[in-house]
Structures are given as C-alpha cells and as structure tokens.
Design a protein around this motif. Sequence first.
Motif, PDB file in Angstrom:
ATOM      1  N   LEU A   3      37.409  -3.364 -25.775  1.00 19.38           N
ATOM      2  CA  LEU A   3      37.440  -4.633 -25.049  1.00 19.38           C
ATOM      3  C   LEU A   3      36.815  -4.490 -23.658  1.00 19.38           C
ATOM      4  O   LEU A   3      36.052  -5.358 -23.214  1.00 19.38           O
ATOM      5  N   ALA A   4      37.124  -3.392 -22.992  1.00 17.14           N
ATOM      6  CA  ALA A   4      36.548  -3.142 -21.660  1.00 17.14           C
ATOM      7  C   ALA A   4      35.031  -2.988 -21.748  1.00 17.14           C
ATOM      8  O   ALA A   4      34.296  -3.491 -20.879  1.00 17.14           O
ATOM      9  N   LEU A   5      34.554  -2.324 -22.791  1.00 12.86           N
ATOM     10  CA  LEU A   5      33.105  -2.157 -22.966  1.00 12.86           C
ATOM     11  C   LEU A   5      32.425  -3.495 -23.239  1.00 12.86           C
ATOM     12  O   LEU A   5      31.339  -3.765 -22.716  1.00 12.86           O
ATOM     13  N   TRP A   6      33.073  -4.338 -24.055  1.00 12.44           N
ATOM     14  CA  TRP A   6      32.516  -5.667 -24.317  1.00 12.44           C
ATOM     15  C   TRP A   6      32.489  -6.506 -23.051  1.00 12.44           C
ATOM     16  O   TRP A   6      31.509  -7.221 -22.783  1.00 12.44           O
ATOM     17  N   ALA A   7      33.557  -6.445 -22.270  1.00 12.02           N
ATOM     18  CA  ALA A   7      33.617  -7.213 -21.022  1.00 12.02           C
ATOM     19  C   ALA A   7      32.529  -6.744 -20.053  1.00 12.02           C
ATOM     20  O   ALA A   7      31.839  -7.568 -19.422  1.00 12.02           O
ATOM     21  N   LEU A  12      27.373  -7.618 -17.396  1.00 10.71           N
ATOM     22  CA  LEU A  12      26.056  -7.111 -17.042  1.00 10.71           C
ATOM     23  C   LEU A  12      24.950  -7.924 -17.710  1.00 10.71           C
ATOM     24  O   LEU A  12      23.895  -8.168 -17.108  1.00 10.71           O
ATOM     25  N   ALA A  13      25.180  -8.374 -18.936  1.00 11.20           N
ATOM     26  CA  ALA A  13      24.195  -9.213 -19.625  1.00 11.20           C
ATOM     27  C   ALA A  13      24.010 -10.536 -18.885  1.00 11.20           C
ATOM     28  O   ALA A  13      22.885 -11.033 -18.755  1.00 11.20           O
ATOM     29  N   ALA A  14      25.102 -11.103 -18.385  1.00 10.70           N
ATOM     30  CA  ALA A  14      25.007 -12.359 -17.627  1.00 10.70           C
ATOM     31  C   ALA A  14      24.208 -12.151 -16.343  1.00 10.70           C
ATOM     32  O   ALA A  14      23.356 -12.986 -15.985  1.00 10.70           O
ATOM     33  N   VAL A  15      24.465 -11.040 -15.663  1.00  9.85           N
ATOM     34  CA  VAL A  15      23.724 -10.716 -14.440  1.00  9.85           C
ATOM     35  C   VAL A  15      22.242 -10.542 -14.756  1.00  9.85           C
ATOM     36  O   VAL A  15      21.367 -11.074 -14.060  1.00  9.85           O
ATOM     37  N   ALA A  16      21.951  -9.802 -15.827  1.00 11.53           N
ATOM     38  CA  ALA A  16      20.562  -9.546 -16.216  1.00 11.53           C
ATOM     39  C   ALA A  16      19.858 -10.837 -16.613  1.00 11.53           C
ATOM     40  O   ALA A  16      18.702 -11.070 -16.242  1.00 11.53           O
ATOM     41  N   LEU A  17      20.550 -11.689 -17.355  1.00  8.46           N
ATOM     42  CA  LEU A  17      19.948 -12.947 -17.796  1.00  8.46           C
ATOM     43  C   LEU A  17      19.652 -13.859 -16.607  1.00  8.46           C
ATOM     44  O   LEU A  17      18.555 -14.429 -16.513  1.00  8.46           O
ATOM     45  N   LEU A  18      20.589 -13.978 -15.701  1.00  2.43           N
ATOM     46  CA  LEU A  18      20.381 -14.815 -14.519  1.00  2.43           C
ATOM     47  C   LEU A  18      19.212 -14.294 -13.680  1.00  2.43           C
ATOM     48  O   LEU A  18      18.317 -15.049 -13.294  1.00  2.43           O
ATOM     49  N   LEU A  57      15.274  -9.185 -21.666  1.00  2.48           N
ATOM     50  CA  LEU A  57      15.398  -8.292 -22.819  1.00  2.48           C
ATOM     51  C   LEU A  57      16.620  -7.381 -22.686  1.00  2.48           C
ATOM     52  O   LEU A  57      17.302  -7.099 -23.677  1.00  2.48           O
ATOM     53  N   ALA A  58      16.906  -6.943 -21.462  1.00  2.67           N
ATOM     54  CA  ALA A  58      18.087  -6.108 -21.235  1.00  2.67           C
ATOM     55  C   ALA A  58      19.360  -6.881 -21.539  1.00  2.67           C
ATOM     56  O   ALA A  58      20.306  -6.336 -22.133  1.00  2.67           O
ATOM     57  N   ALA A  59      19.394  -8.156 -21.158  1.00  2.00           N
ATOM     58  CA  ALA A  59      20.567  -8.979 -21.456  1.00  2.00           C
ATOM     59  C   ALA A  59      20.805  -9.029 -22.958  1.00  2.00           C
ATOM     60  O   ALA A  59      21.940  -8.880 -23.426  1.00  2.00           O
ATOM     61  N   ALA A  60      19.744  -9.206 -23.710  1.00  2.00           N
ATOM     62  CA  ALA A  60      19.873  -9.230 -25.173  1.00  2.00           C
ATOM     63  C   ALA A  60      20.268  -7.855 -25.701  1.00  2.00           C
ATOM     64  O   ALA A  60      21.126  -7.733 -26.580  1.00  2.00           O
ATOM     65  N   GLY A  61      19.676  -6.809 -25.162  1.00  4.45           N
ATOM     66  CA  GLY A  61      19.934  -5.457 -25.639  1.00  4.45           C
ATOM     67  C   GLY A  61      21.320  -4.928 -25.336  1.00  4.45           C
ATOM     68  O   GLY A  61      21.797  -4.002 -25.981  1.00  4.45           O
ATOM     69  N   LEU A  62      21.976  -5.514 -24.345  1.00  2.00           N
ATOM     70  CA  LEU A  62      23.330  -5.085 -24.008  1.00  2.00           C
ATOM     71  C   LEU A  62      24.382  -5.677 -24.935  1.00  2.00           C
ATOM     72  O   LEU A  62      25.486  -5.145 -25.043  1.00  2.00           O
ATOM     73  N   VAL A  63      24.046  -6.776 -25.603  1.00  4.26           N
ATOM     74  CA  VAL A  63      25.056  -7.488 -26.393  1.00  4.26           C
ATOM     75  C   VAL A  63      24.686  -7.619 -27.875  1.00  4.26           C
ATOM     76  O   VAL A  63      25.500  -7.323 -28.756  1.00  4.26           O
ATOM     77  N   LEU A  64      23.480  -8.060 -28.140  1.00  7.76           N
ATOM     78  CA  LEU A  64      23.123  -8.421 -29.511  1.00  7.76           C
ATOM     79  C   LEU A  64      23.197  -7.289 -30.537  1.00  7.76           C
ATOM     80  O   LEU A  64      23.677  -7.520 -31.656  1.00  7.76           O
ATOM     81  N   PRO A  65      22.741  -6.076 -30.237  1.00 16.54           N
ATOM     82  CA  PRO A  65      22.808  -5.044 -31.278  1.00 16.54           C
ATOM     83  C   PRO A  65      24.219  -4.794 -31.805  1.00 16.54           C
ATOM     84  O   PRO A  65      24.421  -4.689 -33.018  1.00 16.54           O
ATOM     85  N   SER A  66      25.189  -4.724 -30.918  1.00 13.63           N
ATOM     86  CA  SER A  66      26.570  -4.520 -31.362  1.00 13.63           C
ATOM     87  C   SER A  66      27.144  -5.775 -32.006  1.00 13.63           C
ATOM     88  O   SER A  66      27.862  -5.701 -33.001  1.00 13.63           O
ATOM     89  N   ALA A  67      26.824  -6.922 -31.451  1.00 15.28           N
ATOM     90  CA  ALA A  67      27.362  -8.176 -31.987  1.00 15.28           C
ATOM     91  C   ALA A  67      26.855  -8.438 -33.395  1.00 15.28           C
ATOM     92  O   ALA A  67      27.593  -8.935 -34.244  1.00 15.28           O
ATOM     93  N   LEU A  68      25.604  -8.090 -33.637  1.00 14.04           N
ATOM     94  CA  LEU A  68      25.014  -8.332 -34.953  1.00 14.04           C
ATOM     95  C   LEU A  68      25.154  -7.143 -35.899  1.00 14.04           C
ATOM     96  O   LEU A  68      24.865  -7.266 -37.083  1.00 14.04           O
ATOM     97  N   GLY A  69      25.563  -6.006 -35.354  1.00 13.05           N
ATOM     98  CA  GLY A  69      25.697  -4.813 -36.177  1.00 13.05           C
ATOM     99  C   GLY A  69      24.363  -4.237 -36.621  1.00 13.05           C
ATOM    100  O   GLY A  69      24.275  -3.519 -37.608  1.00 13.05           O
ATOM    101  N   VAL A  70      23.312  -4.552 -35.884  1.00 12.93           N
ATOM    102  CA  VAL A  70      21.970  -4.067 -36.200  1.00 12.93           C
ATOM    103  C   VAL A  70      21.535  -3.104 -35.098  1.00 12.93           C
ATOM    104  O   VAL A  70      21.390  -3.508 -33.951  1.00 12.93           O
ATOM    105  N   ALA A  71      21.374  -1.844 -35.436  1.00 12.15           N
ATOM    106  CA  ALA A  71      20.938  -0.812 -34.492  1.00 12.15           C
ATOM    107  C   ALA A  71      21.789  -0.796 -33.220  1.00 12.15           C
ATOM    108  O   ALA A  71      21.271  -0.911 -32.111  1.00 12.15           O
TER     109      ALA A  71
END
Length: 121
Positions: A3-7, A12-18, A57-71
Amino acid sequence: MNLALWAAAGLLAAVALLGGVTKTFVPKETLAAVPGGGWTGQAGTGFVKTLGVLEILAAAGLVLPSALGVAPVLVPVTAVCWTLLMAGAMITHGRRGEFAFVLLNLVYLAIAGFIAWGRLV
C-alpha cells in the motif's frame, strides 16, 4: 508495504504528470516567469518539451505496468530513471541558488528510491 509503494508511486506519478504536461504544453516564456522555472529561460524549447514528454512517460511507467500486470519490472526501472532526473534537477536548481527546490527534488528522489527498492525486493 504494498500500500505504501502504491501511494508513493501514485504521488510521484501525479507530480510527474503535472510537471510533464506543464513543460510540454505551456510556453517556455510563461514557465520562465514562475518560481523554480527560471532555468527554462536559458534552455531550448525542444529540451524543455522533451523533458515534459519524459515526465509524462514516467508518470505512466510508475503506475501502469503494475496496475495492468504487464512488465511490472518497468516500475523500478522508471523509478531509477526518475532519481537520475531529480539529481539533474537538484544540480540545476543548486547552481541557480534555488535551494528550496533542491530540497523538494531531494524529497522526490527519496520517494523514487523507495519505490525502486520496494519493487525490486
């Protein structure tokens, strides 16, 4: 721990996206006028926009791979890349005497280090 890692990754993804959207779509002259954005006045437009795209791209890379279970190994790789980006940001702000931003970048670097460590262990 998970949970801490997801938070941390979400924050960090929000910071990167902004930051990425701002650097990519806001004119360089406008960025140069805001606190902490003065460095963009001396940087080329292409460089600033490239950094913006990398942050998106970093914002996507911090969240999407784990969320989608792809790489999911891409999450710690992205976090390590973010630490390198923050080291560069710290150097840039330090040279300009913007020590509050150096501290902020250090916090982001530490969060990215936590994500990299937590997702690799």
